[in-house]
Design an enzyme around this catalytic site. Structure first.
Site, mmCIF file in Angstrom:
data_model
loop_
_atom_site.group_PDB
_atom_site.id
_atom_site.type_symbol
_atom_site.label_atom_id
_atom_site.label_comp_id
_atom_site.label_asym_id
_atom_site.label_seq_id
_atom_site.Cartn_x
_atom_site.Cartn_y
_atom_site.Cartn_z
ATOM 1 N N HIS A 170 0.875 -0.874 -0.186
ATOM 2 C CA HIS A 170 -0.193 0.062 -0.308
ATOM 3 C C HIS A 170 0.852 1.709 0.138
ATOM 4 O O HIS A 170 0.380 1.859 0.518
ATOM 5 C CB HIS A 170 -1.158 -0.064 1.306
ATOM 6 C CG HIS A 170 -2.298 -1.264 1.518
ATOM 7 N ND1 HIS A 170 -2.571 -1.267 0.112
ATOM 8 C CD2 HIS A 170 -2.101 -2.045 1.711
ATOM 9 C CE1 HIS A 170 -3.454 -2.528 0.012
ATOM 10 N NE2 HIS A 170 -2.864 -2.741 1.668
ATOM 11 N N SER A 207 -4.101 -7.223 -1.268
ATOM 12 C CA SER A 207 -4.791 -6.460 0.112
ATOM 13 C C SER A 207 -5.532 -5.193 -1.209
ATOM 14 O O SER A 207 -4.961 -4.529 -1.764
ATOM 15 C CB SER A 207 -4.298 -5.807 0.749
ATOM 16 O OG SER A 207 -4.637 -4.438 1.510
ATOM 17 N N GLU A 256 -6.793 1.088 -5.219
ATOM 18 C CA GLU A 256 -5.185 -0.472 -5.376
ATOM 19 C C GLU A 256 -5.779 -0.909 -5.382
ATOM 20 O O GLU A 256 -6.003 -1.596 -4.186
ATOM 21 C CB GLU A 256 -4.468 1.049 -5.098
ATOM 22 C CG GLU A 256 -3.635 1.016 -3.588
ATOM 23 C CD GLU A 256 -3.640 0.770 -2.688
ATOM 24 O OE1 GLU A 256 -3.007 -0.937 -3.309
ATOM 25 O OE2 GLU A 256 -3.813 0.224 -1.581
#
Length: 225
Positions: free
Chosen positions: A61, A109, A133
């Site tokens: 992330h 994720s 994303e």
């Protein structure tokens, strides 16, 4: 932005850096007490397509570490499926590729914004999400997604042992069917009758026919077997 983790099936990762996996699994309650509902990403994917924008691929992330691109994203009955490609000219992407190939990491994720959420007892149903994303991460938090990867490995082991002439014990095969969602009575019947007859048969001709019947019975419940 919120995040939610799922398992990556690293068997689909090629030497060139392409892979497929599920960035989200629909319908089950995860460790956060939330349930991603079927169709939660439909509006967001349509918006990305309409506006020519992309769902990004990061490492952990971190927006300063893009590592690849998502070439295709779609929702099916299981969840949010994606085909991604690591950009192997990037050092971090090469490192991630090595880690994933060796199962040192195993997670996808999603990064998203909540658009529509409804309470369902102690569970929050995520009805609509704005997908921003999908990252590769170290630890997937969705237990069911991890179990799905384990089930796939067990099914591959079952097929390999059949090919090698070393079928797994009847009870172990019954447990495999139960884990895959086959009702108990039917799992017992398949394992103790058809499967047992196949592995105990002394005639190779009969054995081949019974094995064919067994595979047909199993494939009715396990289409990917």
């Amino acid at each position: 932005m919120k995040t939610k983790d799922f398992a990556l099936e690293v068997k689909d990762l090629s030497d060139e850096g392409t892979f497929t996996g599920y960035g989200s699994v629909s319908g089950n309650v995860d460790s956060y007490g939330e349930r991603v509902m079927p169709g939660a990403f439909a509006a967001s994917l349509a918006k990305h397509s309409r506006e020519g924008t992309q769902v990004l691929m990061f490492w952990q992330h971190n927006p300063s570490e893009p590592i690849g691109v998502w070439e295709d994203l779609a929702e099916d009955k299981k969840g949010l499926w994606g085909k991604g490609r690591l950009l192997m000219d990037i050092q971090r992407a090469r490192e991630v590729h090595t880690l994933a190939k060796n199962k040192a990491i195993g997670g996808l994720s999603i990064g998203y914004r909540e658009i529509k959420v409804t309470p369902d007892g102690n569970v929050r149903n995520l009805d609509e999400l704005d997908l921003m994303e999908i990252s590769l991460v170290s630890f997937p938090a969705n237990r069911r997604a991890r179990i799905e990867a384990v089930k796939s490995e067990r099914m591959e082991e079952f097929a390999r042992r059949l090919r090698d002439g070393d079928p797994m014990p009847i009870k172990e095969f019954e447990d495999l069917l139960r884990d895959a969602g086959v009702p108990k009575a039917m799992a017992v019947q398949i394992a103790s009758v058809g499967y047992a007859k196949a592995i105990r048969s002394e005639s190779e001709g009969v054995k081949a026919n019974v094995m064919a019947d067994l595979r047909s019975a199993v494939s009715a419940f396990l289409p990917n077997a």
